[in-house]
Scaffold this motif. Structure first.
Motif, PDB file in Angstrom:
ATOM      1  N   TRP A 194       0.846  -1.200   0.000  1.00  0.00           N
ATOM      2  CA  TRP A 194       0.000   0.000   0.000  1.00  0.00           C
ATOM      3  C   TRP A 194       0.885   1.256   0.000  1.00  0.00           C
ATOM      4  O   TRP A 194       0.615   2.218  -0.718  1.00  0.00           O
ATOM      5  N   THR A 195       1.941   1.222   0.798  1.00  0.00           N
ATOM      6  CA  THR A 195       2.859   2.366   0.888  1.00  0.00           C
ATOM      7  C   THR A 195       3.499   2.666  -0.460  1.00  0.00           C
ATOM      8  O   THR A 195       3.711   3.834  -0.810  1.00  0.00           O
ATOM      9  N   ILE A 196       3.809   1.628  -1.224  1.00  0.00           N
ATOM     10  CA  ILE A 196       4.369   1.833  -2.562  1.00  0.00           C
ATOM     11  C   ILE A 196       3.283   2.304  -3.517  1.00  0.00           C
ATOM     12  O   ILE A 196       3.472   3.265  -4.275  1.00  0.00           O
ATOM     13  N   ALA A 197       2.133   1.662  -3.475  1.00  0.00           N
ATOM     14  CA  ALA A 197       1.049   1.991  -4.409  1.00  0.00           C
ATOM     15  C   ALA A 197       0.556   3.419  -4.248  1.00  0.00           C
ATOM     16  O   ALA A 197       0.154   4.054  -5.240  1.00  0.00           O
ATOM     17  N   VAL A 198       0.582   3.945  -3.031  1.00  0.00           N
ATOM     18  CA  VAL A 198       0.026   5.283  -2.796  1.00  0.00           C
ATOM     19  C   VAL A 198       0.847   6.362  -3.501  1.00  0.00           C
ATOM     20  O   VAL A 198       0.372   7.494  -3.687  1.00  0.00           O
ATOM     21  N   MET A 199       2.055   6.038  -3.946  1.00  0.00           N
ATOM     22  CA  MET A 199       2.877   7.005  -4.671  1.00  0.00           C
ATOM     23  C   MET A 199       2.431   7.169  -6.128  1.00  0.00           C
ATOM     24  O   MET A 199       2.941   8.026  -6.838  1.00  0.00           O
ATOM     25  N   PHE A 200       1.487   6.339  -6.556  1.00  0.00           N
ATOM     26  CA  PHE A 200       1.001   6.403  -7.932  1.00  0.00           C
ATOM     27  C   PHE A 200      -0.496   6.724  -7.919  1.00  0.00           C
ATOM     28  O   PHE A 200      -1.278   6.025  -7.279  1.00  0.00           O
ATOM     29  N   ASP A 201      -0.874   7.778  -8.624  1.00  0.00           N
ATOM     30  CA  ASP A 201      -2.240   8.291  -8.492  1.00  0.00           C
ATOM     31  C   ASP A 201      -3.300   7.442  -9.184  1.00  0.00           C
ATOM     32  O   ASP A 201      -4.498   7.732  -9.065  1.00  0.00           O
ATOM     33  N   PHE A 202      -2.907   6.408  -9.910  1.00  0.00           N
ATOM     34  CA  PHE A 202      -3.879   5.580 -10.629  1.00  0.00           C
ATOM     35  C   PHE A 202      -4.187   4.275  -9.891  1.00  0.00           C
ATOM     36  O   PHE A 202      -4.810   3.378 -10.451  1.00  0.00           O
ATOM     37  N   THR A 203      -3.740   4.166  -8.651  1.00  0.00           N
ATOM     38  CA  THR A 203      -3.846   2.879  -7.940  1.00  0.00           C
ATOM     39  C   THR A 203      -4.957   2.835  -6.903  1.00  0.00           C
ATOM     40  O   THR A 203      -4.906   2.044  -5.965  1.00  0.00           O
ATOM     41  N   GLN A 204      -5.979   3.677  -7.040  1.00  0.00           N
ATOM     42  CA  GLN A 204      -7.026   3.723  -6.015  1.00  0.00           C
ATOM     43  C   GLN A 204      -7.669   2.352  -5.777  1.00  0.00           C
ATOM     44  O   GLN A 204      -7.836   1.929  -4.630  1.00  0.00           O
ATOM     45  N   ASP A 205      -8.021   1.664  -6.852  1.00  0.00           N
ATOM     46  CA  ASP A 205      -8.673   0.351  -6.703  1.00  0.00           C
ATOM     47  C   ASP A 205      -7.717  -0.672  -6.096  1.00  0.00           C
ATOM     48  O   ASP A 205      -8.122  -1.488  -5.256  1.00  0.00           O
ATOM     49  N   LEU A 206      -6.466  -0.635  -6.514  1.00  0.00           N
ATOM     50  CA  LEU A 206      -5.467  -1.564  -5.983  1.00  0.00           C
ATOM     51  C   LEU A 206      -5.241  -1.315  -4.496  1.00  0.00           C
ATOM     52  O   LEU A 206      -5.170  -2.254  -3.698  1.00  0.00           O
TER      53      LEU A 206
END
Length: 360
Positions: A194-206
């Motif tokens: 989650w900490t990595i994914a939150v750095m990318f703005d297209f990952t809301q669903d992930l």
């Protein structure tokens, strides 16, 4: 080995000297005949040394650094391959090679291939999974930007060029799912995605899926509850020009939602969450002693007989908090002496003495 290293160092320094003098003089005649001949001699020295001292990782890294500096990409690719064949047991070297393929060669396919090979050797390496996940998201981000530019220019796009499942981030999701399957039971590792994914703005669903999985798989873990509670507290305020009163009211609602999560967590993992509840309240701009006092009292009902530190922290809070009541510390001390058992009594007495004399 020392002779080979010294010889290579001499050649590298000589090469640097020529480079500086060319820049200073603005003279680049016969560059291929001179510099490239020296570069090839240095490569030959490294190859000779590495054929004898294959186990020396630092020697491999020195050769890699030289290849990068002089932009010898074909040589570097071969050096990485040879090094990984000798040192497949070192995850950091696999990540270095994959990073080069992704960032310097712009080859996500080669980087992906390296990560997959690395995970066959290191199926339980958390760092490999994390970096592989990050790489896939970086690739998606790059593709989405390219696609957006082409769409802005009104150029025709084909599904084959930008497959929907790739642009959506399905490969990154697969990496994450495989990671938590291969390395189960680690809430902090799970949350790292989650900490990595939150750095990318297209990952809301992930991100939403990661949190849902976290709550399902780690419902009794303090890390899970702490994260969920902090999410309530850190939720973004609505972007609008609203009054201070409205903002304060919104902050209060978020705090209440946060405490509601912690209240629920206490039933599952009480030993951890009283301290976290106290810490969260103390971090607030205007922490309320009334609420802190309530949490201390509840914690002491649970652990008062076995935790001298909790009593001492409560006493210090009443003394130091702007809304504290120092006159209550005598009563807290009496209760501690009555409640604590065994060696915790002695520890409390000695620590309280240091506190009274200003040494704690």
């Amino acid at each position: 080995m020392k002779i080979c290293v010294n010889r290579a160092t001499y050649e590298i320094n000589f090469l640097e000297l020529i480079k500086r003098r060319r820049v200073r003089a603005g003279y680049y005649f016969k560059k291929e005949e001179i510099e490239y001949a020296i570069v090839n001699r240095i490569h030959a020295l490294f190859r000779r040394a590495l054929s004898k001292w294959k186990a020396d990782v630092q020697l491999w890294l020195s050769h890699i650094a030289f290849c990068k500096k002089w932009n010898t990409k074909l040589k570097l690719s071969k050096v990485f391959s040879a090094m990984l064949a000798i040192h497949p047991d070192k995850p950091a070297l696999w990540m270095m090679a994959a990073k080069w393929e992704m960032e310097d060669q712009l080859s996500s396919e080669s980087a992906r291939h390296l990560f997959l090979r690395a995970l066959r050797f290191h199926p339980e390496s958390q760092k490999l999974y994390q970096e592989y996940f990050r790489m896939e998201l970086m690739h998606v981000e790059k593709m989405r930007k390219e696609k957006q530019l082409l769409e802005t220019a009104k150029l025709k796009l084909t599904e084959a060029e930008y497959p929907e499942e790739i642009v959506r981030g399905d490969l990154a999701r697969i990496v994450y799912k495989n990671a938590i399957e291969k390395i189960p039971g680690d809430a902090e590792f799970h949350l790292s995605f989650w900490t990595i994914a939150v750095m990318f703005d297209f990952t809301q669903d992930l991100r939403k899926e990661i949190v849902e999985d976290l709550q399902t798989l780690h419902s009794n873990h303090p890390v899970c509850w702490d994260f969920v509670a902090r999410q309530e507290l850190d939720a973004d305020l609505p972007v609008s020009e609203c009054s201070k009163q409205t903002k304060a009211s919104d902050v209060a609602r978020r705090e209440e939602r946060c405490w509601a999560v912690y209240e629920k967590a206490v039933a599952s993992v009480p030993t951890e969450f009283f301290k976290k509840m106290i810490a969260i309240e103390k971090q607030q701009e205007c922490s309320r002693m009334e609420r802190l006092r309530e949490y201390y009292e509840r914690a002491l009902r649970e652990f008062g007989s076995t935790n001298a530190d909790l009593w001492l922290e409560y006493i210090k809070e009443e003394r130091g908090h702007p809304q504290g009541k120092p006159e209550l510390t005598g009563q807290i001390h009496w209760r501690a002496m009555k409640t604590l058992a065994g060696i915790e009594v002695d520890r409390f007495v000695s620590q309280y003495t240091l506190l009274q004399t200003g040494h704690l």
